[in-house]
Write a protein that holds these residues in place. Structure first.
Motif, PDB file in Angstrom:
ATOM      1  N   VAL A   1      -3.754  -3.814   9.915  1.00 54.91           N
ATOM      2  CA  VAL A   1      -3.821  -4.228   8.893  1.00 54.91           C
ATOM      3  C   VAL A   1      -4.557  -2.977   7.824  1.00 54.91           C
ATOM      4  O   VAL A   1      -5.736  -2.537   8.252  1.00 54.91           O
ATOM      5  N   TRP A   2      -3.769  -2.254   6.958  1.00 49.30           N
ATOM      6  CA  TRP A   2      -4.233  -1.434   6.218  1.00 49.30           C
ATOM      7  C   TRP A   2      -4.785  -2.012   4.729  1.00 49.30           C
ATOM      8  O   TRP A   2      -4.052  -2.889   4.044  1.00 49.30           O
ATOM      9  N   LEU A   3      -5.825  -1.387   4.491  1.00 44.16           N
ATOM     10  CA  LEU A   3      -6.184  -2.015   3.014  1.00 44.16           C
ATOM     11  C   LEU A   3      -6.958  -0.845   2.133  1.00 44.16           C
ATOM     12  O   LEU A   3      -7.503  -0.058   2.744  1.00 44.16           O
ATOM     13  N   HIS A   4      -6.325  -0.630   0.972  1.00 45.07           N
ATOM     14  CA  HIS A   4      -6.917   0.224   0.069  1.00 45.07           C
ATOM     15  C   HIS A   4      -7.289  -0.299  -1.266  1.00 45.07           C
ATOM     16  O   HIS A   4      -6.828  -1.481  -1.705  1.00 45.07           O
TER      17      HIS A   4
ATOM     18  N   ILE B   1       0.867  -1.148   0.070  1.00 44.04           N
ATOM     19  CA  ILE B   1      -0.007   0.083   0.042  1.00 44.04           C
ATOM     20  C   ILE B   1       0.717   1.143  -0.015  1.00 44.04           C
ATOM     21  O   ILE B   1       2.049   0.993   0.646  1.00 44.04           O
ATOM     22  N   ASP B   2       0.630   2.213  -0.629  1.00 45.25           N
ATOM     23  CA  ASP B   2       1.235   3.516  -0.815  1.00 45.25           C
ATOM     24  C   ASP B   2       1.157   4.039   0.749  1.00 45.25           C
ATOM     25  O   ASP B   2      -0.195   3.955   1.362  1.00 45.25           O
ATOM     26  N   GLU B   3       2.048   4.873   0.957  1.00 41.81           N
ATOM     27  CA  GLU B   3       2.256   5.217   2.467  1.00 41.81           C
ATOM     28  C   GLU B   3       1.119   6.160   2.740  1.00 41.81           C
ATOM     29  O   GLU B   3       0.671   6.318   3.786  1.00 41.81           O
ATOM     30  N   GLN B   4       0.613   6.849   1.780  1.00 38.03           N
ATOM     31  CA  GLN B   4      -0.431   7.846   1.880  1.00 38.03           C
ATOM     32  C   GLN B   4      -1.760   7.042   2.415  1.00 38.03           C
ATOM     33  O   GLN B   4      -2.709   7.746   2.814  1.00 38.03           O
ATOM     34  N   TYR B   5      -1.967   5.943   2.081  1.00 35.37           N
ATOM     35  CA  TYR B   5      -3.351   5.244   2.297  1.00 35.37           C
ATOM     36  C   TYR B   5      -3.072   4.365   3.829  1.00 35.37           C
ATOM     37  O   TYR B   5      -3.913   3.696   4.198  1.00 35.37           O
ATOM     38  N   LYS B   6      -1.831   4.509   4.647  1.00 33.72           N
ATOM     39  CA  LYS B   6      -1.874   3.940   5.677  1.00 33.72           C
ATOM     40  C   LYS B   6      -2.342   4.919   6.770  1.00 33.72           C
ATOM     41  O   LYS B   6      -1.612   5.571   7.496  1.00 33.72           O
ATOM     42  N   THR B   7      -3.705   4.881   6.886  1.00 35.72           N
ATOM     43  CA  THR B   7      -4.346   5.964   7.590  1.00 35.72           C
ATOM     44  C   THR B   7      -5.317   4.920   8.580  1.00 35.72           C
ATOM     45  O   THR B   7      -5.706   3.843   8.312  1.00 35.72           O
ATOM     46  N   GLU B   8      -5.946   5.814   9.509  1.00 32.71           N
ATOM     47  CA  GLU B   8      -6.891   5.225  10.369  1.00 32.71           C
ATOM     48  C   GLU B   8      -8.254   4.506   9.732  1.00 32.71           C
ATOM     49  O   GLU B   8      -8.776   3.725   9.863  1.00 32.71           O
ATOM     50  N   GLU B   9      -8.601   5.357   8.618  1.00 33.92           N
ATOM     51  CA  GLU B   9      -9.786   4.928   7.924  1.00 33.92           C
ATOM     52  C   GLU B   9      -9.651   3.709   7.095  1.00 33.92           C
ATOM     53  O   GLU B   9     -10.567   2.976   6.714  1.00 33.92           O
ATOM     54  N   ASN B  10      -8.186   3.222   6.719  1.00 36.80           N
ATOM     55  CA  ASN B  10      -7.999   2.065   6.158  1.00 36.80           C
ATOM     56  C   ASN B  10      -7.339   1.060   6.830  1.00 36.80           C
ATOM     57  O   ASN B  10      -7.231   0.082   6.245  1.00 36.80           O
ATOM     58  N   LEU B  11      -7.473   1.377   8.221  1.00 31.89           N
ATOM     59  CA  LEU B  11      -7.495   0.053   9.079  1.00 31.89           C
ATOM     60  C   LEU B  11      -8.602  -0.631   9.343  1.00 31.89           C
ATOM     61  O   LEU B  11      -9.429  -0.187   9.308  1.00 31.89           O
ATOM     62  N   ILE B  12      -8.068  -2.080   9.122  1.00 37.40           N
ATOM     63  CA  ILE B  12      -9.381  -2.961   9.275  1.00 37.40           C
ATOM     64  C   ILE B  12      -9.622  -3.235  10.703  1.00 37.40           C
ATOM     65  O   ILE B  12      -8.983  -3.600  11.364  1.00 37.40           O
ATOM     66  N   LYS B  13     -10.926  -2.893  10.786  1.00 33.41           N
ATOM     67  CA  LYS B  13     -11.497  -3.117  12.304  1.00 33.41           C
ATOM     68  C   LYS B  13     -11.637  -4.720  12.561  1.00 33.41           C
ATOM     69  O   LYS B  13     -12.182  -5.309  11.474  1.00 33.41           O
TER      70      LYS B  13
END
Length: 142
Positions: free
Chosen positions: A56-59, A38-50
């Motif tokens: 785990v970040w998913l975009h 994943i691109d670093e810009q997408y390693k955000t709270e919104e992309n974390l899998i609950k």
């Protein structure tokens, strides 16, 4: 392009070559190393899998009628699990992802060899991927 079921069947065949679960885990770890990051810009709270114990970040991106998933995790097995899910569902039409029946997890015996928290995390990944697909399908109906 292979269908989701053809990819699942290929994974089932690939895993049938391994007799021991340690070999299967090594294969899963290797898939994690090959994961399209994943691109670093997408390693955000919104992309974390609950629902995942690990981070785990998913975009999901939409390109040429297909959903392209990228991901990362701070845990090596989890990274392999998300890599496995991406190998099945990425580069597929949103409608196919949303309507897919994921059967390879049980057929390779993965669910029974994961801890309850990892199993829940895997289901959370699948649910999130299907949610992205549903959202993209409503924006870009086939």
């Amino acid at each position: 392009m292979m269908t989701i079921n053809e990819i699942q069947d290929q994974i089932i065949e690939d895993f049938s070559y391994y007799e021991e679960w340690m070999e299967k885990y090594e294969h899963i770890i290797q898939l994690g190393k090959e994961l399209p990051l994943i691109d670093e810009q997408y390693k955000t709270e919104e992309n974390l899998i609950k629902g995942c114990q690990s981070r785990v970040w998913l975009h999901a991106a939409y390109k040429d009628g297909l959903v392209i998933f990228t991901a990362d995790s701070d845990a090596i097995i989890t990274k392999g699990l998300v890599g496995l899910m991406i190998s099945v569902l990425s580069h597929q039409p949103p409608k196919a992802i949303a309507e897919s029946e994921i059967y390879f997890i049980d057929r390779i015996g993965l669910r029974s060899h994961l801890s309850p928290t990892r199993s829940n995390g895997l289901l959370a990944m699948l649910k999130q991927m299907k949610m992205y697909a549903l959202a993209l399908n409503s924006i870009h109906p086939a």
